[in-house]
Design a protein around this motif. Sequence first.
Motif, PDB file in Angstrom:
ATOM      1  N   GLY A  32       0.826  -1.194   0.000  1.00 60.89           N
ATOM      2  CA  GLY A  32       0.000   0.000   0.000  1.00 60.89           C
ATOM      3  C   GLY A  32       0.865   1.250   0.000  1.00 60.89           C
ATOM      4  N   GLN A  33       0.257   2.382  -0.294  1.00 54.71           N
ATOM      5  CA  GLN A  33       0.978   3.639  -0.416  1.00 54.71           C
ATOM      6  C   GLN A  33       0.487   4.654   0.600  1.00 54.71           C
ATOM      7  N   ALA A  34       1.341   5.624   0.898  1.00 50.18           N
ATOM      8  CA  ALA A  34       0.977   6.702   1.808  1.00 50.18           C
ATOM      9  C   ALA A  34       1.765   7.947   1.424  1.00 50.18           C
ATOM     10  N   LEU A  35       1.245   9.089   1.800  1.00 48.48           N
ATOM     11  CA  LEU A  35       1.877  10.371   1.518  1.00 48.48           C
ATOM     12  C   LEU A  35       2.021  11.137   2.823  1.00 48.48           C
ATOM     13  N   VAL A  36       3.228  11.641   3.087  1.00 54.08           N
ATOM     14  CA  VAL A  36       3.490  12.383   4.323  1.00 54.08           C
ATOM     15  C   VAL A  36       4.111  13.725   3.978  1.00 54.08           C
ATOM     16  N   TYR A  37       3.557  14.799   4.584  1.00 53.04           N
ATOM     17  CA  TYR A  37       4.088  16.142   4.406  1.00 53.04           C
ATOM     18  C   TYR A  37       4.719  16.620   5.713  1.00 53.04           C
ATOM     19  N   VAL A  38       5.869  17.287   5.616  1.00 49.95           N
ATOM     20  CA  VAL A  38       6.539  17.862   6.792  1.00 49.95           C
ATOM     21  C   VAL A  38       6.777  19.349   6.518  1.00 49.95           C
ATOM     22  N   HIS A  39       6.217  20.209   7.343  1.00 48.57           N
ATOM     23  CA  HIS A  39       6.303  21.656   7.116  1.00 48.57           C
ATOM     24  C   HIS A  39       7.629  22.238   7.610  1.00 48.57           C
ATOM     25  N   GLY A  40       7.848  23.499   7.279  1.00 51.17           N
ATOM     26  CA  GLY A  40       9.049  24.212   7.696  1.00 51.17           C
ATOM     27  C   GLY A  40       8.799  25.077   8.920  1.00 51.17           C
ATOM     28  N   ILE A  41       9.647  26.100   9.108  1.00 53.67           N
ATOM     29  CA  ILE A  41       9.534  26.938  10.303  1.00 53.67           C
ATOM     30  C   ILE A  41       8.291  27.821  10.233  1.00 53.67           C
ATOM     31  N   CYS A  42       8.019  28.471  11.340  1.00 48.88           N
ATOM     32  CA  CYS A  42       6.832  29.291  11.585  1.00 48.88           C
ATOM     33  C   CYS A  42       5.646  28.365  11.891  1.00 48.88           C
ATOM     34  N   GLU A  43       4.683  28.908  12.592  1.00 49.05           N
ATOM     35  CA  GLU A  43       3.569  28.090  13.076  1.00 49.05           C
ATOM     36  C   GLU A  43       2.710  27.603  11.913  1.00 49.05           C
ATOM     37  N   HIS A  44       2.394  26.319  11.928  1.00 52.16           N
ATOM     38  CA  HIS A  44       1.554  25.710  10.902  1.00 52.16           C
ATOM     39  C   HIS A  44       0.361  25.017  11.576  1.00 52.16           C
ATOM     40  N   PRO A  45      -0.852  25.345  11.156  1.00 55.10           N
ATOM     41  CA  PRO A  45      -2.034  24.692  11.732  1.00 55.10           C
ATOM     42  C   PRO A  45      -2.300  23.353  11.063  1.00 55.10           C
ATOM     43  N   ALA A  46      -3.187  22.585  11.667  1.00 51.79           N
ATOM     44  CA  ALA A  46      -3.618  21.330  11.041  1.00 51.79           C
ATOM     45  C   ALA A  46      -4.204  21.644   9.663  1.00 51.79           C
ATOM     46  N   HIS A  47      -4.022  20.733   8.742  1.00 50.05           N
ATOM     47  CA  HIS A  47      -4.497  20.849   7.360  1.00 50.05           C
ATOM     48  C   HIS A  47      -3.676  21.835   6.538  1.00 50.05           C
TER      49      HIS A  47
END
Length: 314
Positions: A32-47
């Motif tokens: 199976g497959q999955a996709l993961v995102y990782v954000h950078g600096i500064c505040e990031h909300p859900a979604h």
Amino acid sequence: MLAILQQIANQLGAAQPGAGRDGDSGGARAGGQALVYVHGICEHPAHFSDSWWNAMSPFLTLHNQQVLGANRKEVLWSKHVSKTNRELNREVDPVQQQQMELMLEAILEERMAREAAEQIAERSGERGIDREVEGAIPRAAFGIPGLDCVDDFVKYLSSDRIRRLVIDECTDVVRPLLQQGKSIELISHSWGTVVAYEALRSLEREGLPGRVHNWFTVGAALAIKFVANRLRPDDGRKPQMVDHWINVNARGDGVGGSLMATGMQVDREFLRVDPFGCSSIFGFVSPACAHSSYFKSGNSRVNRDIFVNAIEQV
């Protein structure tokens, strides 16, 4: 319009049995497959990744739209370095924080100046960089991306506890997917590339059955030598579970750059990609715009030609 036409073409193709690339059924993988995102600096909300997904998904086959859309995760780590987290703020020595902030700001300014000079040299058709031109470029014109959040860098690098909490946010998302034998597409941006690198290296020793099919480092802070020298570990080796490590950087984005230049075992690099939706001012692109241009809707160069092209290769 192009995105809509591409989606229609994908749907028509996916309606035929075995219509995926390379003769598979839309790129399906055994676990199976999955996709993961990782954000950078500064505040990031859900979604936060919704817009990133919306920019890429129209270029995917219908099968991968459905599978990755249903198995899309995001790593939310900014709460551990936000200004509102007073308990963790005590973990950082204020004198050390100020000194490192000044150092990082100077490094970022120098990188932005050099990038601006590169652009001017490209436009004039000259080779190399005129140091006088580089020094004359006004710092105020740069719009250094994330400068207001530079203390996020500092807290991560200065406090073992904060660093561990941030890394755990990533491993807590990625580990279960690897345990399930998933084939993961991992897209990390800016300081998120540092978080992802240290998280993946920490997961190596667990010998989990899944794989990271592609790891995209985008506008990567890993390209800053000051940062690369402080990684744990700092040998630059590709994480063992990663099949393809692909680095992407836009022209004008002085945060990122070549990872091969810092001795990292990246497989492919796409450097000086045209920044989508960024206007040119005095001959160079705003670094802040370039740094955020990758995930804009309509950026087919990155989302179709780089992300999707690699994702749909088996």
